[in-house]
Design a protein around this motif. Structure first.
Motif, PDB file in Angstrom:
ATOM      1  N   SER A 263       0.824  -1.205   0.000  1.00 63.97           N
ATOM      2  CA  SER A 263       0.000   0.000   0.000  1.00 63.97           C
ATOM      3  C   SER A 263       0.864   1.264   0.000  1.00 63.97           C
ATOM      4  O   SER A 263       1.899   1.330   0.670  1.00 63.97           O
ATOM      5  CB  SER A 263      -0.914   0.008   1.227  1.00 63.97           C
ATOM      6  OG  SER A 263      -1.636   1.224   1.305  1.00 63.97           O
ATOM      7  N   ARG A 264       0.396   2.271  -0.754  1.00 66.42           N
ATOM      8  CA  ARG A 264       1.085   3.565  -0.746  1.00 66.42           C
ATOM      9  C   ARG A 264       0.726   4.372   0.502  1.00 66.42           C
ATOM     10  O   ARG A 264       1.418   5.329   0.846  1.00 66.42           O
ATOM     11  CB  ARG A 264       0.735   4.356  -2.008  1.00 66.42           C
ATOM     12  CG  ARG A 264       1.349   3.790  -3.280  1.00 66.42           C
ATOM     13  CD  ARG A 264       1.033   4.648  -4.474  1.00 66.42           C
ATOM     14  NE  ARG A 264      -0.398   4.662  -4.774  1.00 66.42           N
ATOM     15  CZ  ARG A 264      -0.965   5.382  -5.732  1.00 66.42           C
ATOM     16  NH1 ARG A 264      -0.208   6.182  -6.484  1.00 66.42           N
ATOM     17  NH2 ARG A 264      -2.266   5.322  -5.949  1.00 66.42           N
ATOM     18  N   ALA A 265      -0.376   4.024   1.134  1.00 66.70           N
ATOM     19  CA  ALA A 265      -0.790   4.689   2.375  1.00 66.70           C
ATOM     20  C   ALA A 265      -1.220   3.622   3.369  1.00 66.70           C
ATOM     21  O   ALA A 265      -2.405   3.450   3.661  1.00 66.70           O
ATOM     22  CB  ALA A 265      -1.932   5.669   2.104  1.00 66.70           C
ATOM     23  N   PRO A 266      -0.262   2.841   3.913  1.00 65.62           N
ATOM     24  CA  PRO A 266      -0.619   1.715   4.785  1.00 65.62           C
ATOM     25  C   PRO A 266      -1.259   2.172   6.084  1.00 65.62           C
ATOM     26  O   PRO A 266      -0.943   3.233   6.618  1.00 65.62           O
ATOM     27  CB  PRO A 266       0.734   1.043   5.047  1.00 65.62           C
ATOM     28  CG  PRO A 266       1.742   2.130   4.875  1.00 65.62           C
ATOM     29  CD  PRO A 266       1.194   3.001   3.790  1.00 65.62           C
ATOM     30  N   LEU A 267      -2.171   1.340   6.567  1.00 67.46           N
ATOM     31  CA  LEU A 267      -2.797   1.617   7.852  1.00 67.46           C
ATOM     32  C   LEU A 267      -1.753   1.575   8.975  1.00 67.46           C
ATOM     33  O   LEU A 267      -1.726   2.418   9.858  1.00 67.46           O
ATOM     34  CB  LEU A 267      -3.886   0.575   8.109  1.00 67.46           C
ATOM     35  CG  LEU A 267      -4.738   0.751   9.358  1.00 67.46           C
ATOM     36  CD1 LEU A 267      -5.661   1.937   9.198  1.00 67.46           C
ATOM     37  CD2 LEU A 267      -5.549  -0.520   9.602  1.00 67.46           C
ATOM     38  N   MET A 268      -0.882   0.586   8.938  1.00 70.82           N
ATOM     39  CA  MET A 268       0.185   0.418   9.920  1.00 70.82           C
ATOM     40  C   MET A 268       1.496   0.269   9.163  1.00 70.82           C
ATOM     41  O   MET A 268       1.709  -0.726   8.473  1.00 70.82           O
ATOM     42  CB  MET A 268      -0.072  -0.807  10.803  1.00 70.82           C
ATOM     43  CG  MET A 268       0.969  -1.018  11.889  1.00 70.82           C
ATOM     44  SD  MET A 268       0.669  -2.534  12.859  1.00 70.82           S
ATOM     45  CE  MET A 268      -0.826  -2.099  13.728  1.00 70.82           C
ATOM     46  N   ASP A 269       2.336   1.262   9.249  1.00 69.32           N
ATOM     47  CA  ASP A 269       3.619   1.208   8.557  1.00 69.32           C
ATOM     48  C   ASP A 269       4.519   0.200   9.273  1.00 69.32           C
ATOM     49  O   ASP A 269       5.040   0.472  10.360  1.00 69.32           O
ATOM     50  CB  ASP A 269       4.263   2.596   8.554  1.00 69.32           C
ATOM     51  CG  ASP A 269       5.484   2.665   7.645  1.00 69.32           C
ATOM     52  OD1 ASP A 269       5.981   1.589   7.251  1.00 69.32           O
ATOM     53  OD2 ASP A 269       5.928   3.769   7.335  1.00 69.32           O
ATOM     54  N   LEU A 270       4.674  -0.970   8.669  1.00 70.04           N
ATOM     55  CA  LEU A 270       5.431  -2.042   9.321  1.00 70.04           C
ATOM     56  C   LEU A 270       6.899  -1.700   9.506  1.00 70.04           C
ATOM     57  O   LEU A 270       7.591  -2.336  10.298  1.00 70.04           O
ATOM     58  CB  LEU A 270       5.297  -3.336   8.509  1.00 70.04           C
ATOM     59  CG  LEU A 270       3.864  -3.863   8.342  1.00 70.04           C
ATOM     60  CD1 LEU A 270       3.873  -5.158   7.545  1.00 70.04           C
ATOM     61  CD2 LEU A 270       3.195  -4.073   9.691  1.00 70.04           C
TER      62      LEU A 270
END
Length: 491
Positions: A263-270
């Motif tokens: 995702s380009r706008a992840p919910l949770m940036d891993l």
């Protein structure tokens, strides 16, 4: 929950003019947040009465507790994104309206599925309300006023659990358990009428993407994990109804990780989990230290233990010791108070002795507090066994809560604190769901009214979990002392 990144002033840009009714708005927002924190613990004392009135099984009873924290935690980051995209005030009011309606539904419930459905809707409303509320608090105040406002916000979390157990007991023994939900309705309606008058409109910013697939995957994955853990108490750990949901949760978590990476706008940036320790500490940072991992793990374990204490203790006091709901609430008051005292003590110690020593000491104290409950004989006086043991354990956990937050937020670079705060708060809520599911399964025989062996097994697990975490702290928690960040913790 985190404030929007747009809330932080950059460079020497002057903050906008302060809203004249900001303190009134803060008071009302804190009342709304107080309801959310209250509903984490208020139901525990009422569980035996709910089970009797609605003919709830152990499984249903467990879901009454876990459904709320599961949806609250699983959808929290999405709620923060919606607050950014749609505007914090609009999202706050939408969450409050849903939470209020869901409270009414829960109180009117005449069977288990309706009650659990109401709790799910409450959790969704809370996931919308809480991050939007914190964003409004953060953006409405500046300079020294912001510190005072965030202090008031933190105090709400510290008192919510204590009031929850007392209020739950008083209402259950008084007008009846539905009133633990009904009490939210007039408060919610009053807030819905008052908040638009004192909270200024907030424009949303164009969303890069809300990552609905990510939110659904992580929430469904945790739900599948909780379902499998609960089923084990009825069908055993090797049954298909246990193993399939547990394997399904692994698959869903894997899909979530893949979606977040793509995702380009992840919910949770891993990538947050791979952040190294900041170089701002007093000792050279370790290249192996991962503050967000350490803080999230500590928050998960501490919350799982604390909410498990409320769940197990409430059932044990009322089933075995003959306590009324109100007496159970009074018995848990020392537990809530020592948790707050431990958090206050931890906030002082973490800066002087460092988070590693504070976390190890807090978890060791939690293990020592649980240990007597493994050895206690059936029929022992609860006031001289259960209550003091859980109070000692909760004193240690209070310090761990503070340590978890300061480790994740205070040992990384300042500009990463907002994202880290959201991740830690997610683990805070989800930890309660997982902990209750596990101890409910281990204590299944005792909850269903057959002896005390189940309670002993559940408290044994709590003791071992606290001990193992204390031993793991030197490997997980970075050395050094945290630096101050702007990322507040919810509760």
């Amino acid at each position: 929950m985190t404030a929007s990144p747009h809330a932080h002033a950059q460079g020497h840009v002057h903050p906008p003019a302060a809203h004249p009714r900001r303190w009134t708005a803060l008071a009302l927002i804190c009342v709304a947040q107080f309801m959310l924190i209250l509903d984490v613990t208020v139901v525990n004392v009422a569980l035996p009465r709910m089970a009797a009135d609605l003919d709830l099984t152990r499984t249903s009873l467990t879901w009454v507790v876990t459904a709320y924290t599961l949806c609250f935690g699983g959808l929290m980051l999405l709620g923060g994104r919606l607050a950014d995209a749609l505007g914090a005030r609009r999202t706050l009011l939408a969450g409050l309206a849903l939470f209020t309606a869901a409270s009414l539904l829960s109180g009117l419930a005449t069977d288990g599925p309706t009650l659990i459905g109401g709790r799910v809707a409450q959790g969704v409303g809370a996931a919308l309300l809480s991050p939007a509320a914190l964003a409004l608090v953060t953006t409405s105040f500046h300079g020294a006023e912001r510190a005072k406002a965030l202090g008031a916000w933190a105090a709400v979390g510290g008192t919510g659990s204590a009031v929850g157990v007392l209020l739950g007991g008083a209402l259950t023994d008084g007008p009846g358990w539905p009133w633990i939900f009904y009490v939210n309705v007039p408060v919610g309606l009053a807030l819905l009428a008052a908040l638009p008058r004192v909270v200024p409109p907030s424009a949303g910013t164009p969303a890069r993407g809300l990552d609905l697939p990510g939110a659904l995957l992580v929430t469904t994955g945790t739900g599948s994990l909780v379902y499998g853990l609960v089923q084990a108490g009825d069908t055993g750990w090797t049954s298909a109804s246990t193993l399939l949901p547990l394997l399904g949760s692994v698959l869903l978590y894997g899909m979530f990780a893949a979606v977040e990476r793509a995702s380009r706008a992840p919910l949770m940036d891993l990538r947050m989990f791979t952040l190294p320790q900041s170089s701002a500490g007093e000792v050279p940072p370790s290249r192996f230290a991962r503050p967000v991992v350490a803080g999230s793990f500590l928050m998960l374990i501490a919350t799982a233990l604390l909410i498990s204490f409320f769940f197990l203790g409430s059932v044990q006091l009322q089933h075995l010791s003959g306590f009324s709901a109100f007496e159970t609430g009074l018995a848990f008051l020392p537990v809530a108070v020592t948790t707050a005292a431990g958090a206050h003590l931890g906030s002082r110690l973490v800066g002087s002795i460092g988070p590693r020593a504070c976390a190890a000491g807090g978890m060791a104290l939690a293990a020592l507090g649980c240990l007597p409950l493994v050895l206690v004989t059936p029929g022992a006086d609860a006031w001289t066994t259960l209550v003091p043991a859980l109070s000692v354990a909760s004193l240690g956990l209070g310090a761990v809560f503070v340590t978890a937050t300061t480790t994740a937020l205070g040992m990384i670079d300042h500009h990463e604190a907002g994202l880290a705060s959201g991740i830690v708060n997610t683990f805070h809520e989800v930890g309660g769901s997982i902990g209750v599911a596990l101890v409910s399964t281990l204590a299944a025989t005792s909850i269903q009214g057959s002896g005390t062996a189940g309670f002993t097994a559940a408290f044994t697990l709590c003791t071992l979990a606290a001990t193992a975490t204390a031993l793991a702290v030197p490997l997980l928690v970075p050395r050094g002392r945290p630096h101050t960040t702007g990322g507040p913790h919810v509760h």
